[in-house]
Design an enzyme around this catalytic site. Structure first.
Site, PDB file in Angstrom:
ATOM      1  N   TYR A  73      40.707  66.786 -59.553  1.00  0.00           N
ATOM      2  CA  TYR A  73      42.028  67.219 -59.043  1.00  0.00           C
ATOM      3  C   TYR A  73      41.867  68.006 -57.745  1.00  0.00           C
ATOM      4  O   TYR A  73      42.579  67.786 -56.773  1.00  0.00           O
ATOM      5  CB  TYR A  73      42.743  68.066 -60.094  1.00  0.00           C
ATOM      6  CG  TYR A  73      44.156  68.437 -59.677  1.00  0.00           C
ATOM      7  CD1 TYR A  73      45.236  67.642 -60.057  1.00  0.00           C
ATOM      8  CD2 TYR A  73      44.402  69.559 -58.883  1.00  0.00           C
ATOM      9  CE1 TYR A  73      46.522  67.962 -59.661  1.00  0.00           C
ATOM     10  CE2 TYR A  73      45.686  69.883 -58.479  1.00  0.00           C
ATOM     11  CZ  TYR A  73      46.746  69.086 -58.867  1.00  0.00           C
ATOM     12  OH  TYR A  73      48.013  69.393 -58.467  1.00  0.00           O
ATOM     13  N   PHE A 125      59.373  56.054 -33.848  1.00  0.00           N
ATOM     14  CA  PHE A 125      59.361  55.020 -34.868  1.00  0.00           C
ATOM     15  C   PHE A 125      60.512  55.324 -35.833  1.00  0.00           C
ATOM     16  O   PHE A 125      60.949  56.470 -35.936  1.00  0.00           O
ATOM     17  CB  PHE A 125      58.006  55.034 -35.586  1.00  0.00           C
ATOM     18  CG  PHE A 125      57.921  54.042 -36.697  1.00  0.00           C
ATOM     19  CD1 PHE A 125      57.953  52.685 -36.427  1.00  0.00           C
ATOM     20  CD2 PHE A 125      57.828  54.448 -38.018  1.00  0.00           C
ATOM     21  CE1 PHE A 125      57.893  51.760 -37.458  1.00  0.00           C
ATOM     22  CE2 PHE A 125      57.756  53.530 -39.048  1.00  0.00           C
ATOM     23  CZ  PHE A 125      57.793  52.181 -38.768  1.00  0.00           C
ATOM     24  N   ASP A 126      61.001  54.349 -36.570  1.00  0.00           N
ATOM     25  CA  ASP A 126      62.241  54.570 -37.346  1.00  0.00           C
ATOM     26  C   ASP A 126      62.131  55.680 -38.408  1.00  0.00           C
ATOM     27  O   ASP A 126      63.049  56.474 -38.563  1.00  0.00           O
ATOM     28  CB  ASP A 126      62.806  53.267 -37.930  1.00  0.00           C
ATOM     29  CG  ASP A 126      61.810  52.461 -38.741  1.00  0.00           C
ATOM     30  OD1 ASP A 126      60.634  52.861 -38.781  1.00  0.00           O
ATOM     31  OD2 ASP A 126      62.199  51.444 -39.334  1.00  0.00           O
ATOM     32  N   ASP A 216      51.799  60.781 -32.682  1.00  0.00           N
ATOM     33  CA  ASP A 216      52.067  59.893 -33.819  1.00  0.00           C
ATOM     34  C   ASP A 216      51.056  58.762 -33.659  1.00  0.00           C
ATOM     35  O   ASP A 216      51.211  57.879 -32.818  1.00  0.00           O
ATOM     36  CB  ASP A 216      53.513  59.392 -33.768  1.00  0.00           C
ATOM     37  CG  ASP A 216      53.831  58.449 -34.935  1.00  0.00           C
ATOM     38  OD1 ASP A 216      52.899  58.065 -35.659  1.00  0.00           O
ATOM     39  OD2 ASP A 216      55.011  58.094 -35.095  1.00  0.00           O
ATOM     40  N   ALA A 218      49.509  56.242 -35.492  1.00  0.00           N
ATOM     41  CA  ALA A 218      49.288  55.087 -36.378  1.00  0.00           C
ATOM     42  C   ALA A 218      48.325  54.057 -35.772  1.00  0.00           C
ATOM     43  O   ALA A 218      47.466  53.521 -36.461  1.00  0.00           O
ATOM     44  CB  ALA A 218      50.622  54.423 -36.709  1.00  0.00           C
ATOM     45  N   LYS A 259      47.799  51.382 -40.927  1.00  0.00           N
ATOM     46  CA  LYS A 259      47.614  50.556 -39.733  1.00  0.00           C
ATOM     47  C   LYS A 259      46.128  50.562 -39.372  1.00  0.00           C
ATOM     48  O   LYS A 259      45.351  49.881 -40.027  1.00  0.00           O
ATOM     49  CB  LYS A 259      48.486  51.078 -38.588  1.00  0.00           C
ATOM     50  CG  LYS A 259      49.984  50.803 -38.696  1.00  0.00           C
ATOM     51  CD  LYS A 259      50.680  51.409 -39.859  1.00  0.00           C
ATOM     52  CE  LYS A 259      52.174  51.290 -39.849  1.00  0.00           C
ATOM     53  NZ  LYS A 259      52.890  52.498 -39.524  1.00  0.00           N
ATOM     54  N   HIS A 452      68.174  49.164 -42.443  1.00  0.00           N
ATOM     55  CA  HIS A 452      67.672  47.783 -42.368  1.00  0.00           C
ATOM     56  C   HIS A 452      66.849  47.383 -43.588  1.00  0.00           C
ATOM     57  O   HIS A 452      66.725  46.214 -43.890  1.00  0.00           O
ATOM     58  CB  HIS A 452      66.878  47.559 -41.085  1.00  0.00           C
ATOM     59  CG  HIS A 452      65.693  48.457 -40.931  1.00  0.00           C
ATOM     60  ND1 HIS A 452      65.814  49.815 -40.767  1.00  0.00           N
ATOM     61  CD2 HIS A 452      64.370  48.203 -40.937  1.00  0.00           C
ATOM     62  CE1 HIS A 452      64.618  50.351 -40.661  1.00  0.00           C
ATOM     63  NE2 HIS A 452      63.715  49.398 -40.772  1.00  0.00           N
TER      64      HIS A 452
END
Ligand code: PLP
Length: 461
Positions: A73, A125-126, A216, A218, A259, A452
């Site tokens: 854990y 990004f969304d 960001d 990714a 990604k 979407h």
């Protein structure tokens, strides 16, 4: 002339059968899915280019990592292996595992933003945009003008417009800007890269106005490959050196490991300075939302696979092959005169649906219409990156008009081969030949945020 396909720098030792439905079956399936490709079953898609996120194929070394996973854990070995890989690659002191990229956003952004504040990015990004809005703050996109001209060939079309950024800071007041985020590569602009020079300039502005600077990250590995290829200063630098320098300019990063980390689930949050007060707050947020900070929503085995995947994702031979796939598809489309974002970005090919379907206005979602046609044509699943995805103005409820209407064909890592990409190119060519017959869509139901994924649509007769 189509370019030469760069052979896979790997061989295949596990396979998964895919099947092709008939055209009639596909027409029924997409109707049953209310013309929303997110509601299709994966098994009903022949070539699934919905996303490159979490859809990659893991290597035998990663699968070996899965077996080695330590499930303690607190303080599992697998956590320390991931920490070591993260510190080594990014050069940051604090590395927080989280279950995926948006979890990093959920943990971090409320610590920097609140009502009345703004967050500025080259392009959000969304999910990042949604998490900014959820804090009560407002997101502002600040990408260079070239990004909005899909046919205009220019390197680094994902860059921040730094002159506009500084003007925005002056207009809103530096104390109102909670964070500045550079997204690498610029996903919403077609996976377009951001140059090191641009990151340096953004960092200098953040310093000048004392605003936190976040990456960001990714697709940081793909971005680094483009920097090496197209920014002369970095021609002889290694991926490792370019990545270290990129992150040296920021204070923190959020990263979806689904990604360039080549895992099916995972994410990271990094902070350069471990002594920063932010780290204490991140740990507390993480314990509330994700789990104890030495696992952050991941099983030990997931952390182990990510520790391996981080290194595989930055291998230059792998990246040359991967970017080569996009260039191959792009060259076939170019031969056929199909407009798309050029030069092609890192993780997919973004088809300019507004150019192919000029008779469909933005509020009838030309990119979504193209996405649906491609499914009907060949069982290819891709997605809308346009007005349909962008949604409504959170203050007025009015449909926003996107800067572009892209059908995004994202390419999963190490999954499809040249023959699949030929099917994709042939399908696009067939659809473009009957473009005039294709109609727009209207939304019959939508949720208030990230619509979407869930909305229902119907064709406009
Ligand atoms: C995928 C992605 C995210 C969100 O990550 P998830 O793992 O899907 O939650 C954030 N930013 C960018 C640029 C992304 O591509």
């Amino acid at each position: 002339m189509a370019m030469r396909y760069i052979p896979e720098p790997f061989r295949i030792k596990m396979v998964e059968t895919i099947k092709v439905l008939t055209r009639e079956e596909r027409e029924q399936k997409i109707k049953d899915a209310q013309y929303n490709v997110f509601k299709l079953k994966g098994e009903d898609c022949y070539i699934d280019l919905l996303t490159d996120s979490g859809t990659g194929a893991m290597s035998h070394d990663q699968w070996a990592g899965i077996m080695r996973g330590d499930e303690a854990y607190a303080g599992a070995n697998s956590y320390f292996n991931l920490l070591k890989a993260g510190q080594d690659i990014f050069g940051y002191e604090y590395i927080q595992p989280v279950h995926q990229g948006r979890a990093a956003e959920k943990v971090l952004l409320p610590l920097l933003l609140c009502e009345g504040k703004f967050a500025i990015s080259n392009m959000f990004f969304d999910t990042t945009r949604a998490h900014v809005i959820l804090t009560g703050a407002r997101p502002i996109d600040c990408v260079v003008a070239e990004a909005k001209q899909p046919a205009a060939r220019a390197p680094f079309k994902g860059n921040m417009d730094n002159a506009k950024l500084e003007a925005l800071i002056k207009e809103k007041g530096a104390d109102k800007i909670g964070v500045i985020i550079t997204t690498i590569t610029n996903n919403s602009a077609g996976g377009q890269p951001v140059s090191m020079q641009n990151i340096r300039e953004t960092a200098a502005i953040c310093k000048k106005y004392n605003i936190p600077y976040c990456i960001d990250a990714a697709r940081y590995a793909e971005n680094s490959f483009f920097i090496k290829r197209d920014e002369p200063e970095f021609k002889n630098k290694s991926m490792r050196e370019i990545i270290r320098e990129t992150f040296s300019y920021a204070d923190m990063f959020t990263l979806s490991a689904k990604k360039d980390g080549i895992v099916n689930m995972g994410g990271l949050l990094g902070v350069k300075d471990e002594k920063s007060k932010l780290v204490t707050d991140i740990k507390a947020q993480c314990i509330n939302y994700e789990g104890f900070y030495t696992y952050g929503g991941l099983a030990g085995r997931d952390m182990e696979a990510l520790a391996v995947g981080l290194y595989e994702g930055i291998d230059e031979d792998f990246l040359r092959y991967r970017i080569g796939q996009m260039e191959y598809i792009s060259s076939r489309l170019e031969d056929a005169g199909i407009a798309h974002q050029v030069p092609v970005g890192g993780h997919g090919v973004f088809i300019d649906a507004a150019a192919m379907l000029p008779h469909i206005p933005y509020n009838e979602f030309p990119a979504q219409a193209l996405v649906i046609e491609l499914y009907k044509e060949a069982g290819i699943r891709c997605c809308d990156i346009g007005s349909y995805m962008l949604g409504n103005n959170p203050d007025t409820g009015e449909q926003l008009k996107s800067e572009f209407e892209f059908a995004r064909m994202a390419v999963p890592r190490r999954v499809y081969t040249q023959a699949h990409f030929d099917i994709v190119a042939d399908a696009l060519i067939a659809v473009s030949k009957r473009a005039k017959e294709i109609k727009g869509y209207r939304i019959t139901w939508e949720p208030p945020i990230l619509r979407h994924f869930q909305a229902s649509l119907e064709p406009i007769r």
